[in-house]
Design an enzyme around this catalytic site. Structure first.
Site, PDB file in Angstrom:
ATOM      1  N   ASP A   1       0.854  -1.187   0.000  1.00  0.00           N
ATOM      2  CA  ASP A   1       0.000   0.000   0.000  1.00  0.00           C
ATOM      3  C   ASP A   1       0.889   1.236   0.000  1.00  0.00           C
ATOM      4  O   ASP A   1       2.031   1.189   0.420  1.00  0.00           O
ATOM      5  CB  ASP A   1      -0.927   0.010   1.226  1.00  0.00           C
ATOM      6  CG  ASP A   1      -2.230   0.747   0.972  1.00  0.00           C
ATOM      7  OD1 ASP A   1      -3.292   0.101   0.870  1.00  0.00           O
ATOM      8  OD2 ASP A   1      -2.193   1.995   0.845  1.00  0.00           O
TER       9      ASP A   1
ATOM     10  N   ASN B   1      -5.043  -4.753  -6.949  1.00  0.00           N
ATOM     11  CA  ASN B   1      -6.312  -4.247  -6.424  1.00  0.00           C
ATOM     12  C   ASN B   1      -6.324  -2.735  -6.196  1.00  0.00           C
ATOM     13  O   ASN B   1      -7.387  -2.113  -6.219  1.00  0.00           O
ATOM     14  CB  ASN B   1      -6.606  -5.006  -5.111  1.00  0.00           C
ATOM     15  CG  ASN B   1      -7.606  -4.290  -4.242  1.00  0.00           C
ATOM     16  OD1 ASN B   1      -8.809  -4.374  -4.476  1.00  0.00           O
ATOM     17  ND2 ASN B   1      -7.126  -3.579  -3.226  1.00  0.00           N
TER      18      ASN B   1
ATOM     19  N   TYR C   1     -12.274   7.436 -14.155  1.00  0.00           N
ATOM     20  CA  TYR C   1     -12.358   6.146 -13.455  1.00  0.00           C
ATOM     21  C   TYR C   1     -12.897   5.077 -14.402  1.00  0.00           C
ATOM     22  O   TYR C   1     -12.322   3.989 -14.532  1.00  0.00           O
ATOM     23  CB  TYR C   1     -13.273   6.291 -12.230  1.00  0.00           C
ATOM     24  CG  TYR C   1     -13.373   5.049 -11.376  1.00  0.00           C
ATOM     25  CD1 TYR C   1     -12.463   4.815 -10.339  1.00  0.00           C
ATOM     26  CD2 TYR C   1     -14.382   4.114 -11.570  1.00  0.00           C
ATOM     27  CE1 TYR C   1     -12.551   3.679  -9.547  1.00  0.00           C
ATOM     28  CE2 TYR C   1     -14.487   2.980 -10.780  1.00  0.00           C
ATOM     29  CZ  TYR C   1     -13.569   2.765  -9.765  1.00  0.00           C
ATOM     30  OH  TYR C   1     -13.666   1.630  -8.986  1.00  0.00           O
TER      31      TYR C   1
ATOM     32  N   LYS D   1     -10.922   1.691 -15.903  1.00  0.00           N
ATOM     33  CA  LYS D   1     -11.356   0.318 -15.646  1.00  0.00           C
ATOM     34  C   LYS D   1     -11.620  -0.433 -16.962  1.00  0.00           C
ATOM     35  O   LYS D   1     -11.408  -1.647 -17.045  1.00  0.00           O
ATOM     36  CB  LYS D   1     -12.592   0.318 -14.741  1.00  0.00           C
ATOM     37  CG  LYS D   1     -12.333   0.888 -13.346  1.00  0.00           C
ATOM     38  CD  LYS D   1     -11.229   0.137 -12.607  1.00  0.00           C
ATOM     39  CE  LYS D   1     -11.098   0.541 -11.156  1.00  0.00           C
ATOM     40  NZ  LYS D   1     -10.049  -0.202 -10.447  1.00  0.00           N
TER      41      LYS D   1
ATOM     42  N   THR E   1     -17.022   0.633   1.047  1.00  0.00           N
ATOM     43  CA  THR E   1     -15.625   0.811   1.482  1.00  0.00           C
ATOM     44  C   THR E   1     -15.328   2.316   1.533  1.00  0.00           C
ATOM     45  O   THR E   1     -16.119   3.121   1.032  1.00  0.00           O
ATOM     46  CB  THR E   1     -14.620   0.189   0.482  1.00  0.00           C
ATOM     47  OG1 THR E   1     -14.607   1.000  -0.699  1.00  0.00           O
ATOM     48  CG2 THR E   1     -14.932  -1.257   0.135  1.00  0.00           C
TER      49      THR E   1
HETATM   50  P1  NAD Z   1     -10.201   1.711  -0.681  1.00  0.00           P
HETATM   51  O1  NAD Z   1     -10.118   3.169  -0.926  1.00  0.00           O
HETATM   52  O2  NAD Z   1     -10.926   1.217   0.531  1.00  0.00           O
HETATM   53  O3  NAD Z   1      -8.745   1.062  -0.668  1.00  0.00           O
HETATM   54  C1  NAD Z   1      -7.802   1.346  -1.667  1.00  0.00           C
HETATM   55  C2  NAD Z   1      -6.402   1.192  -1.098  1.00  0.00           C
HETATM   56  O4  NAD Z   1      -5.480   1.449  -2.164  1.00  0.00           O
HETATM   57  C3  NAD Z   1      -6.070   2.181   0.022  1.00  0.00           C
HETATM   58  O5  NAD Z   1      -5.490   1.509   1.127  1.00  0.00           O
HETATM   59  C4  NAD Z   1      -5.070   3.137  -0.617  1.00  0.00           C
HETATM   60  O6  NAD Z   1      -4.112   3.656   0.294  1.00  0.00           O
HETATM   61  C5  NAD Z   1      -4.432   2.258  -1.671  1.00  0.00           C
HETATM   62  N1  NAD Z   1      -3.835   3.029  -2.756  1.00  0.00           N
HETATM   63  C6  NAD Z   1      -4.341   4.126  -3.372  1.00  0.00           C
HETATM   64  N2  NAD Z   1      -3.488   4.572  -4.297  1.00  0.00           N
HETATM   65  C7  NAD Z   1      -2.420   3.740  -4.280  1.00  0.00           C
HETATM   66  C8  NAD Z   1      -1.197   3.688  -4.997  1.00  0.00           C
HETATM   67  N3  NAD Z   1      -0.901   4.610  -5.932  1.00  0.00           N
HETATM   68  N4  NAD Z   1      -0.332   2.682  -4.723  1.00  0.00           N
HETATM   69  C9  NAD Z   1      -0.613   1.773  -3.765  1.00  0.00           C
HETATM   70  N5  NAD Z   1      -1.743   1.778  -3.050  1.00  0.00           N
HETATM   71  C10 NAD Z   1      -2.638   2.758  -3.300  1.00  0.00           C
HETATM   72  O7  NAD Z   1     -10.852   1.110  -2.015  1.00  0.00           O
HETATM   73  P2  NAD Z   1     -11.662  -0.241  -2.326  1.00  0.00           P
HETATM   74  O8  NAD Z   1     -13.086   0.123  -2.434  1.00  0.00           O
HETATM   75  O9  NAD Z   1     -11.245  -1.331  -1.452  1.00  0.00           O
HETATM   76  O10 NAD Z   1     -11.161  -0.490  -3.820  1.00  0.00           O
HETATM   77  C11 NAD Z   1     -10.242  -1.496  -4.183  1.00  0.00           C
HETATM   78  C12 NAD Z   1     -10.320  -1.680  -5.685  1.00  0.00           C
HETATM   79  O11 NAD Z   1     -11.660  -2.059  -6.043  1.00  0.00           O
HETATM   80  C13 NAD Z   1     -10.019  -0.416  -6.480  1.00  0.00           C
HETATM   81  O12 NAD Z   1      -9.304  -0.747  -7.651  1.00  0.00           O
HETATM   82  C14 NAD Z   1     -11.401   0.099  -6.841  1.00  0.00           C
HETATM   83  O13 NAD Z   1     -11.389   0.887  -8.001  1.00  0.00           O
HETATM   84  C15 NAD Z   1     -12.114  -1.210  -7.070  1.00  0.00           C
HETATM   85  N6  NAD Z   1     -13.561  -1.129  -6.995  1.00  0.00           N
HETATM   86  C16 NAD Z   1     -14.170  -0.617  -5.891  1.00  0.00           C
HETATM   87  C17 NAD Z   1     -15.542  -0.519  -5.872  1.00  0.00           C
HETATM   88  C18 NAD Z   1     -16.271   0.088  -4.691  1.00  0.00           C
HETATM   89  O14 NAD Z   1     -17.461   0.365  -4.828  1.00  0.00           O
HETATM   90  N7  NAD Z   1     -15.651   0.277  -3.555  1.00  0.00           N
HETATM   91  C19 NAD Z   1     -16.309  -0.961  -6.961  1.00  0.00           C
HETATM   92  C20 NAD Z   1     -15.650  -1.501  -8.069  1.00  0.00           C
HETATM   93  C21 NAD Z   1     -14.261  -1.573  -8.077  1.00  0.00           C
END
Ligand code: NAD
Length: 257
Positions: A36, A89, A157, A161, A192
């Site tokens: 992270d 992720n 975004y 994706k 989240t």
């Molecule tokens: P989150 O914000 O809870 O967690 C994301 C984590 O990634 C954080 O700990 C952050 O510090 C870390 N991060 C951000 N930029 C970074 C970088 N440049 N290098 C390393 N780490 C980095 O998000 P989440 O909801 O758990 O999302 C995880 C994945 O799922 C993402 O790719 C997001 O786009 C995708 N996603 C989320 C949702 C949703 O509704 N939450 C839906 C579809 C897809």
């Protein structure tokens, strides 16, 4: 113990889906490399894994930087001798990401750099490690928004994706005969921190909930369960897939009242 004797690296494992996956993969027997940008969040995941008697190390990495992604893969091999599962992720959703008419270039660039280039770099440096281990599973996080359009735009975004989906297919086809599987995990909206600001507004939340057949957001663990399947050998013939875990959003026209 569906991941026993496997080493799994998870980016963005300091929060949300990544943290849940790290805890779950560890419970299933994997040694975890928690990556992270946020050091304290990543270290907290490692200590949560330790309290459930799992094994994990933290590596700080910005996935948008080549030197960091290269170093995180090297750290995985240094810590545990190999890499079997790579879960790309980490991702961001910028609050100023909106209509194509409003989204500024810096927002576009940052989003592309983390969400798309980050996956590219993870694969670029991760695949040689998987090959050294005799093959493995890569899970790239895309989103249901790569499949459908929305009038509540988030142009950068969504485009990022879509890129993850296409890149995943290409890599999946190229490396299939070298025992590497690559799938795009496409969650629906998940409860989240990523969506916290948006969903804290009742009107914006309801605008979205009406389109979700079960009438609720997913929990991070429901997405981690899908990631576990893709990581494990149970999915041995699943490759190049657009793995939707979206509660049926992309199948819906009119939802129930
Ligand atoms: P989150 O914000 O809870 O967690 C994301 C984590 O990634 C954080 O700990 C952050 O510090 C870390 N991060 C951000 N930029 C970074 C970088 N440049 N290098 C390393 N780490 C980095 O998000 P989440 O909801 O758990 O999302 C995880 C994945 O799922 C993402 O790719 C997001 O786009 C995708 N996603 C989320 C949702 C949703 O509704 N939450 C839906 C579809 C897809």
């Amino acid at each position: 113990m569906r991941l026993s004797n496997k080493v799994a690296l998870i980016t963005g494992a300091g929060s949300g889906i990544g943290r849940e996956a790290a805890l779950l993969f560890a419970k299933e027997g994997a040694q975890i490399v928690v990556c992270d940008l946020n050091e304290s969040a990543g270290k907290e995941t490692v200590s949560q894994i330790a309290t459930q008697n799992g094994e994990a190390v933290f590596v700080r990495a910005d996935v948008s930087k080549a030197a960091d992604t290269k170093a995180m893969i090297e750290a995985a091999e240094a810590a545990y001798g190999k890499l079997n599962v790579l879960f790309n992720n980490a991702g961001i959703f910028h609050p100023a990401d909106g209509s194509v008419l409003e989204t500024e270039e810096d927002v576009w660039d940052l989003t592309m750099n983390v969400n798309l280039k980050g996956v590219f770099l993870g694969c670029k440096y991760g695949i040689p490690a998987l090959l050294r281990a005799g093959g493995g599973s890569i899970i790239n996080t895309a989103s249901f928004v790569a499949m459908v359009g929305a009038a509540t735009s988030q142009s950068a975004y969504t485009a990022s994706k879509g890129g993850v989906l296409s890149l995943t297919r290409e890599i999946a086809v190229e490396f299939a005969r070298q025992n590497i599987r690559v799938n795009a995990l496409c969650p629906g909206p998940v409860e989240t921190p990523l969506l916290a600001e948006l969903m804290s507004d009742p009107a914006r939340r309801q605008r979205r909930l009406v389109h979700i057949p079960p009438g609720r957001l997913a929990q991070a663990q429901e997405i981690a369960n899908a990631a576990l399947f893709l990581a494990s050998d149970e999915s041995s013939f699943v490759n190049g897939s657009t793995f939707l875990v979206d509660g049926g959003i992309t199948a819906a026209y009119v939802t129930a009242e």
